[in-house]
Design a protein around this motif. Sequence first.
Motif, PDB file in Angstrom:
ATOM      1  N   VAL A 119     -17.423  52.356  65.655  1.00 44.44           N
ATOM      2  CA  VAL A 119     -17.961  51.797  64.409  1.00 44.44           C
ATOM      3  C   VAL A 119     -17.631  50.304  64.310  1.00 44.44           C
ATOM      4  CG1 VAL A 119     -17.720  51.860  61.889  1.00 44.44           C
ATOM      5  CG2 VAL A 119     -18.008  53.976  63.161  1.00 44.44           C
ATOM      6  N   VAL A 120     -16.419  49.925  64.667  1.00 44.38           N
ATOM      7  CA  VAL A 120     -16.026  48.510  64.622  1.00 44.38           C
ATOM      8  C   VAL A 120     -16.905  47.692  65.568  1.00 44.38           C
ATOM      9  CG1 VAL A 120     -14.167  46.905  65.226  1.00 44.38           C
ATOM     10  CG2 VAL A 120     -13.680  48.896  63.822  1.00 44.38           C
ATOM     11  N   ALA A 139     -19.640  44.770  64.539  1.00 44.28           N
ATOM     12  CA  ALA A 139     -19.566  43.434  65.142  1.00 44.28           C
ATOM     13  C   ALA A 139     -20.892  43.059  65.790  1.00 44.28           C
ATOM     14  CB  ALA A 139     -18.433  43.382  66.159  1.00 44.28           C
ATOM     15  N   ALA A 140     -21.533  44.017  66.474  1.00 44.13           N
ATOM     16  CA  ALA A 140     -22.836  43.751  67.096  1.00 44.13           C
ATOM     17  C   ALA A 140     -23.885  43.433  66.041  1.00 44.13           C
ATOM     18  CB  ALA A 140     -23.271  44.950  67.935  1.00 44.13           C
ATOM     19  N   TYR A 141     -23.875  44.161  64.923  1.00 51.39           N
ATOM     20  CA  TYR A 141     -24.843  43.918  63.849  1.00 51.39           C
ATOM     21  C   TYR A 141     -24.636  42.541  63.226  1.00 51.39           C
ATOM     22  CZ  TYR A 141     -27.553  44.506  59.612  1.00 51.39           C
ATOM     23  OH  TYR A 141     -28.455  44.341  58.606  1.00 51.39           O
ATOM     24  N   ARG A 162     -30.428  35.604  64.441  1.00 50.79           N
ATOM     25  CA  ARG A 162     -31.790  35.404  63.931  1.00 50.79           C
ATOM     26  C   ARG A 162     -31.834  35.794  62.463  1.00 50.79           C
ATOM     27  NH1 ARG A 162     -35.464  40.477  65.547  1.00 50.79           N
ATOM     28  NH2 ARG A 162     -33.891  42.038  65.170  1.00 50.79           N
ATOM     29  N   PRO A 163     -32.307  34.901  61.619  1.00 52.38           N
ATOM     30  CA  PRO A 163     -32.370  35.205  60.188  1.00 52.38           C
ATOM     31  C   PRO A 163     -33.409  36.286  59.915  1.00 52.38           C
ATOM     32  CG  PRO A 163     -33.367  33.086  60.624  1.00 52.38           C
ATOM     33  CD  PRO A 163     -32.768  33.565  61.910  1.00 52.38           C
ATOM     34  N   SER A 164     -33.084  37.161  59.027  1.00 54.23           N
ATOM     35  CA  SER A 164     -33.976  38.264  58.686  1.00 54.23           C
ATOM     36  C   SER A 164     -35.077  37.792  57.754  1.00 54.23           C
ATOM     37  CB  SER A 164     -33.157  39.364  58.007  1.00 54.23           C
ATOM     38  OG  SER A 164     -33.999  40.361  57.508  1.00 54.23           O
TER      39      SER A 164
END
Length: 164
Positions: free
Chosen positions: A81-82, A86-88, A95-97
């Motif tokens: 989960v950590v 971190a990947a998210y 890249r901005p959403s």
Amino acid sequence: MDRLDHLEHLDKHLVDELALVARETIRDELRQQTRKQRRKAALYAASGALALYAGAALALALGLALSLGLPDWAAALITAVVLGVAAYVLRSAARPSASRPTAEHEGDLAAGRDHVVGGTAPGMPPGATAPAGYPPVPPVAPGGATGAPPQVGVDPEDPRRRNR
């Protein structure tokens, strides 16, 4: 005249030789640059591989530290989960959403302007209806694009005529 013909032959020979030397010089320079770029690419690849192994070792250390106080499955799950969080976070930073408006997008929305995907339309001044540099298109004459005179007694807006 014979002397000039002889000089012309020498000039042509000189030009051919200069072209050959120029080609060889350019080829040598391109070979050297290619070697340097290959070496640089190999170093970047090795660096990435080592960083991947370092990250795996860090994840293992985190899992082992958590397993001291928790069951092994829980420590592995928390570590996963950590790493996922971190990947998210890294992906969001890269890249901005579209759901997260930027300052430029907020200004367009406040001004009531339509937003074109990828920025503004090329050659469009703000508030313009046509791209800059293009003349306005004149309306089509009653005879249509062919220039034929309109038929007398026929309604051009008749829905029965549209499919013909």
